[in-house]
Design a protein around this motif. Structure first.
Motif, PDB file in Angstrom:
ATOM      1  N   LEU A 158       9.538 -51.455   6.419  1.00  0.00           N
ATOM      2  CA  LEU A 158       8.799 -51.184   7.644  1.00  0.00           C
ATOM      3  C   LEU A 158       7.833 -52.326   7.946  1.00  0.00           C
ATOM      4  O   LEU A 158       7.511 -52.593   9.112  1.00  0.00           O
ATOM      5  CB  LEU A 158       8.044 -49.859   7.532  1.00  0.00           C
ATOM      6  CG  LEU A 158       7.407 -49.317   8.813  1.00  0.00           C
ATOM      7  CD1 LEU A 158       8.458 -49.114   9.904  1.00  0.00           C
ATOM      8  CD2 LEU A 158       6.679 -48.004   8.539  1.00  0.00           C
ATOM      9  N   ASN A 159       7.399 -53.010   6.909  1.00  0.00           N
ATOM     10  CA  ASN A 159       6.524 -54.165   7.115  1.00  0.00           C
ATOM     11  C   ASN A 159       7.267 -55.357   7.700  1.00  0.00           C
ATOM     12  O   ASN A 159       6.650 -56.367   8.045  1.00  0.00           O
ATOM     13  CB  ASN A 159       5.851 -54.541   5.795  1.00  0.00           C
ATOM     14  CG  ASN A 159       4.726 -53.603   5.448  1.00  0.00           C
ATOM     15  OD1 ASN A 159       3.573 -53.834   5.800  1.00  0.00           O
ATOM     16  ND2 ASN A 159       5.046 -52.509   4.766  1.00  0.00           N
ATOM     17  N   GLY A 160       8.596 -55.230   7.800  1.00  0.00           N
ATOM     18  CA  GLY A 160       9.340 -56.234   8.537  1.00  0.00           C
ATOM     19  C   GLY A 160       8.946 -56.272   9.996  1.00  0.00           C
ATOM     20  O   GLY A 160       9.104 -57.300  10.666  1.00  0.00           O
ATOM     21  N   VAL A 161       8.415 -55.155  10.511  1.00  0.00           N
ATOM     22  CA  VAL A 161       7.916 -55.135  11.888  1.00  0.00           C
ATOM     23  C   VAL A 161       6.753 -56.116  12.034  1.00  0.00           C
ATOM     24  O   VAL A 161       6.659 -56.870  13.008  1.00  0.00           O
ATOM     25  CB  VAL A 161       7.480 -53.713  12.289  1.00  0.00           C
ATOM     26  CG1 VAL A 161       6.858 -53.717  13.681  1.00  0.00           C
ATOM     27  CG2 VAL A 161       8.665 -52.754  12.226  1.00  0.00           C
ATOM     28  N   VAL A 162       5.858 -56.112  11.029  1.00  0.00           N
ATOM     29  CA  VAL A 162       4.745 -57.065  11.034  1.00  0.00           C
ATOM     30  C   VAL A 162       5.281 -58.484  10.888  1.00  0.00           C
ATOM     31  O   VAL A 162       4.909 -59.389  11.640  1.00  0.00           O
ATOM     32  CB  VAL A 162       3.756 -56.748   9.890  1.00  0.00           C
ATOM     33  CG1 VAL A 162       2.637 -57.786   9.846  1.00  0.00           C
ATOM     34  CG2 VAL A 162       3.187 -55.347  10.052  1.00  0.00           C
ATOM     35  N   PHE A 216      13.831 -53.195  11.882  1.00  0.00           N
ATOM     36  CA  PHE A 216      13.101 -52.639  10.744  1.00  0.00           C
ATOM     37  C   PHE A 216      12.637 -51.206  10.995  1.00  0.00           C
ATOM     38  O   PHE A 216      12.419 -50.455  10.050  1.00  0.00           O
ATOM     39  CB  PHE A 216      11.917 -53.542  10.402  1.00  0.00           C
ATOM     40  CG  PHE A 216      12.341 -54.902   9.932  1.00  0.00           C
ATOM     41  CD1 PHE A 216      12.879 -55.069   8.672  1.00  0.00           C
ATOM     42  CD2 PHE A 216      12.247 -56.004  10.762  1.00  0.00           C
ATOM     43  CE1 PHE A 216      13.294 -56.317   8.232  1.00  0.00           C
ATOM     44  CE2 PHE A 216      12.657 -57.252  10.333  1.00  0.00           C
ATOM     45  CZ  PHE A 216      13.181 -57.415   9.059  1.00  0.00           C
ATOM     46  N   VAL A 217      12.494 -50.826  12.240  1.00  0.00           N
ATOM     47  CA  VAL A 217      12.101 -49.452  12.549  1.00  0.00           C
ATOM     48  C   VAL A 217      13.203 -48.486  12.115  1.00  0.00           C
ATOM     49  O   VAL A 217      12.958 -47.541  11.357  1.00  0.00           O
ATOM     50  CB  VAL A 217      11.798 -49.289  14.052  1.00  0.00           C
ATOM     51  CG1 VAL A 217      11.518 -47.823  14.379  1.00  0.00           C
ATOM     52  CG2 VAL A 217      10.610 -50.159  14.455  1.00  0.00           C
ATOM     53  N   GLU A 264      16.044 -45.125   5.448  1.00  0.00           N
ATOM     54  CA  GLU A 264      16.218 -45.476   4.037  1.00  0.00           C
ATOM     55  C   GLU A 264      15.896 -44.339   3.068  1.00  0.00           C
ATOM     56  O   GLU A 264      16.645 -44.124   2.105  1.00  0.00           O
ATOM     57  CB  GLU A 264      15.386 -46.709   3.683  1.00  0.00           C
ATOM     58  CG  GLU A 264      16.162 -47.990   3.878  1.00  0.00           C
ATOM     59  CD  GLU A 264      15.403 -49.201   3.402  1.00  0.00           C
ATOM     60  OE1 GLU A 264      16.033 -50.098   2.826  1.00  0.00           O
ATOM     61  OE2 GLU A 264      14.180 -49.262   3.611  1.00  0.00           O
ATOM     62  N   PRO A 265      14.792 -43.578   3.250  1.00  0.00           N
ATOM     63  CA  PRO A 265      14.500 -42.529   2.268  1.00  0.00           C
ATOM     64  C   PRO A 265      15.591 -41.466   2.151  1.00  0.00           C
ATOM     65  O   PRO A 265      15.667 -40.763   1.151  1.00  0.00           O
ATOM     66  CB  PRO A 265      13.190 -41.919   2.796  1.00  0.00           C
ATOM     67  CG  PRO A 265      12.553 -43.017   3.587  1.00  0.00           C
ATOM     68  CD  PRO A 265      13.706 -43.725   4.235  1.00  0.00           C
ATOM     69  N   LEU A 266      16.441 -41.318   3.173  1.00  0.00           N
ATOM     70  CA  LEU A 266      17.469 -40.276   3.154  1.00  0.00           C
ATOM     71  C   LEU A 266      18.779 -40.760   2.551  1.00  0.00           C
ATOM     72  O   LEU A 266      19.618 -39.944   2.141  1.00  0.00           O
ATOM     73  CB  LEU A 266      17.743 -39.804   4.594  1.00  0.00           C
ATOM     74  CG  LEU A 266      16.542 -39.350   5.420  1.00  0.00           C
ATOM     75  CD1 LEU A 266      16.982 -39.054   6.845  1.00  0.00           C
ATOM     76  CD2 LEU A 266      15.884 -38.133   4.793  1.00  0.00           C
ATOM     77  N   THR A 267      18.974 -42.060   2.488  1.00  0.00           N
ATOM     78  CA  THR A 267      20.309 -42.577   2.188  1.00  0.00           C
ATOM     79  C   THR A 267      20.743 -42.340   0.751  1.00  0.00           C
ATOM     80  O   THR A 267      21.929 -42.149   0.492  1.00  0.00           O
ATOM     81  CB  THR A 267      20.391 -44.074   2.510  1.00  0.00           C
ATOM     82  OG1 THR A 267      19.340 -44.769   1.808  1.00  0.00           O
ATOM     83  CG2 THR A 267      20.240 -44.310   4.007  1.00  0.00           C
ATOM     84  N   ASN A 268      19.827 -42.348  -0.209  1.00  0.00           N
ATOM     85  CA  ASN A 268      20.240 -42.149  -1.593  1.00  0.00           C
ATOM     86  C   ASN A 268      20.747 -40.737  -1.839  1.00  0.00           C
ATOM     87  O   ASN A 268      21.607 -40.514  -2.697  1.00  0.00           O
ATOM     88  CB  ASN A 268      19.089 -42.476  -2.551  1.00  0.00           C
ATOM     89  CG  ASN A 268      18.932 -43.964  -2.749  1.00  0.00           C
ATOM     90  OD1 ASN A 268      19.810 -44.742  -2.395  1.00  0.00           O
ATOM     91  ND2 ASN A 268      17.811 -44.374  -3.303  1.00  0.00           N
TER      92      ASN A 268
END
Length: 511
Positions: free
Chosen positions: A430-434, A110-111, A117-121
């Motif tokens: 990113l909350n997948g880390v939690v 998830f890191v 992700e913000p760059l991929t689009n």
């Protein structure tokens, strides 16, 4: 914007390159026309005739776009969560890793996933979907195979990092891509069908893992390793096929005639969208997203369902095993909750499209999920807790697609929407880390702290955030309808007003 022809695709692309140029020229020409629309190929036809053509066009889009994209996401979600199935087939013992190290292999994915992700689009728009999506698929397919060949904790950590990097572009990219094809009132059910593949992958993953696990010992590999190797090889093959099965944006899509491309673009512009147009990236689009309060509130809402999604999908086999069921039966019992979630996900997409009440749909599903995890938290019998897994799935999965569509509906502009979806989905993931660390081995078999954490996410972020967004959007719509925002357009040309995107005074938000 012109791109080099991909080798092997000239039979599909070259025949329509001049058509694509003509459509682009038509778009540019009509920027200066009063109605700001592309030429109408159906001019002079009756409303009934237009409706018939429109239905036929939508059917053509649905058949060409949705099934294959849903398959890609099914593969994507299967590949990121099958480590939970591999765990039941001896992963930890074979690699000599502890429960804490296993959770670390979940977290590292998830890191990198959220970071890129913000760059991929932006890359999707610049490289075009028919190149970008197949390339990242082949990359993560190869990474999956290496997961089955690794021998230690360090190797698994490295593979999971690169898996997150490669998969980062698919989910935000396809949601953004679909929003460039359909009206706001049509996008929801299509996105729901697409995302329901995640729930289907949970069902399919359990069945597949149960079957592959029987290969234990073949070729000197454990059943857990064969899960990664075979599913990774399948991903590579599907990635190669995607060079021919994934199409570009409406003004360059080779499966449409020139008139059909014009129809798609007109439909979007009549819906106050400009997503099908060629547009050069400027940093102002990035900052427009960053400074928009809706971006960050949607990110909060999305973390409220995305954190629970990963907690549920990564640990459901372990949760069911903790109820007293053996490995194979635990794999199979994980199937029904996912199947139920897939049905409700599509149903909510349809309902939200028809009612335009995405906030209320989120809140209703959140209450179902809260009930389910309360049963898991407080239940004392396997029957009650297993029923809780059903309600938990029903409360989580529909909100993922619904929240993404809600954000896309209310964010106008090609690049602003792409950046916004990247931020929202990236923060949620990113909350997948939690989520990767709340179900600890020491808390077996009831996992009370994990269930309590998911309850908090659902209550505070998903339910609370959706209610707040619903209220704020309603207040803003009222001001626009009362003319309190008309000053934003004063002194501006029609083109300048259009460039305001969702800040146009006549743009009414979907609640």
């Amino acid at each position: 914007m012109k791109f080099p022809t991909l080798p092997g695709k000239s039979h599909r692309d070259s025949s329509s390159s001049s058509d694509g140029k003509q459509v682009a020229e038509d778009i540019e020409k009509t920027h200066h026309e009063h109605d700001n629309l592309t030429p109408d190929p159906d001019e002079g036809l009756s409303d009934a005739e237009r409706a018939k053509i429109d239905r036929r066009l939508l059917w053509k889009l649905d058949l060409r776009l949705i099934p294959w994209l849903a398959l890609l996401y099914l593969i994507s979600f299967l590949d990121r969560t099958n480590i939970g199935n591999a765990r039941l087939d001896g992963l930890e013992k074979a690699l000599h890793i502890t429960g804490g190290q296993y959770n670390a292999t979940l977290s590292i994915f998830f890191v990198s996933y959220a970071l890129f992700e913000p760059l991929t689009n932006i890359l999707l728009k610049k490289l075009r979907p028919s190149v970008f999506i197949p390339c990242i698929m082949m990359l993560w397919g190869v990474t999956m195979v290496t997961m089955g060949l690794t021998h230690n904790f360090q190797g698994m950590m490295a593979a999971r990092w690169w898996l997150g990097f490669a998969e980062a572009g698919l989910f935000p990219g396809i949601n953004y891509y679909l929003s460039c094809w359909y009206k706001r009132s049509e996008f929801g059910v299509r996105a729901a069908i697409f995302f329901s593949a995640a729930a289907v992958s949970g069902s399919f993953g359990g069945l597949l893992a149960a079957a592959i696990g029987l290969m234990d010992g073949i070729g000197g590999k454990g059943g857990w390793a064969w899960i990664f190797i075979l599913e990774g090889l399948a991903t590579v093959l599907i990635g190669i096929a995607s060079f021919w099965m994934v199409f570009d944006f409406p003004d360059e899509a080779t499966f449409l005639s020139v008139d059909d491309r014009r129809r798609v673009i007109r439909r979007l512009k009549e819906d106050k969208q400009s997503s099908a147009e060629h547009e050069s990236f400027k940093m102002e689009y990035f900052w427009a997203s960053v400074k928009d309060w809706k971006t960050w509130l949607y990110a909060v809402i999305y973390m409220g369902c995305d954190g629970p999604l990963y907690a549920f999908s990564l640990f459901l086999p372990s949760i069911i095993q903790g109820l007293g069921y053996k490995s194979t039966r635990a794999q199979l019992l994980s199937v029904p909750p996912y199947a139920a979630a897939a049905v409700l996900t599509i149903s909510i997409g349809y309902i939200a499209d028809r009612t335009h009440q995405r906030g209320l749909c989120n809140m209703g599903c959140a209450l179902i999920g809260i009930t389910g995890f309360a049963m898991l938290e407080g239940g004392t019998t396997p029957a009650v807790q297993y029923a809780g897994t059903f309600l938990g799935a029903l409360g989580i999965y529909p909100c993922i697609a619904n929240t993404i569509v809600w954000a896309a509906n209310n964010t106008e502009g090609v690049y602003k929407r792409g950046v916004t979806l990247g931020f929202v989905i990236g923060w949620g993931n990113l909350n997948g880390v939690v989520a990767s660390n709340i179900y600890q081995t020491k808390n077996k078999p009831l996992y009370r702290p994990g269930h309590g954490t998911v309850l908090g996410y659902l209550s505070l972020f998903l339910l609370g955030g959706s209610a707040l967004q619903y209220f704020l959007l309603g207040r803003e719509n009222k001001k626009r309808l009362n003319g309190e925002r008309d000053g934003w357009a004063e002194g501006k040309s029609e083109k300048e007003v259009e460039r305001l995107g969702d800040w146009r005074p006549d743009f009414i938000y979907t609640r």
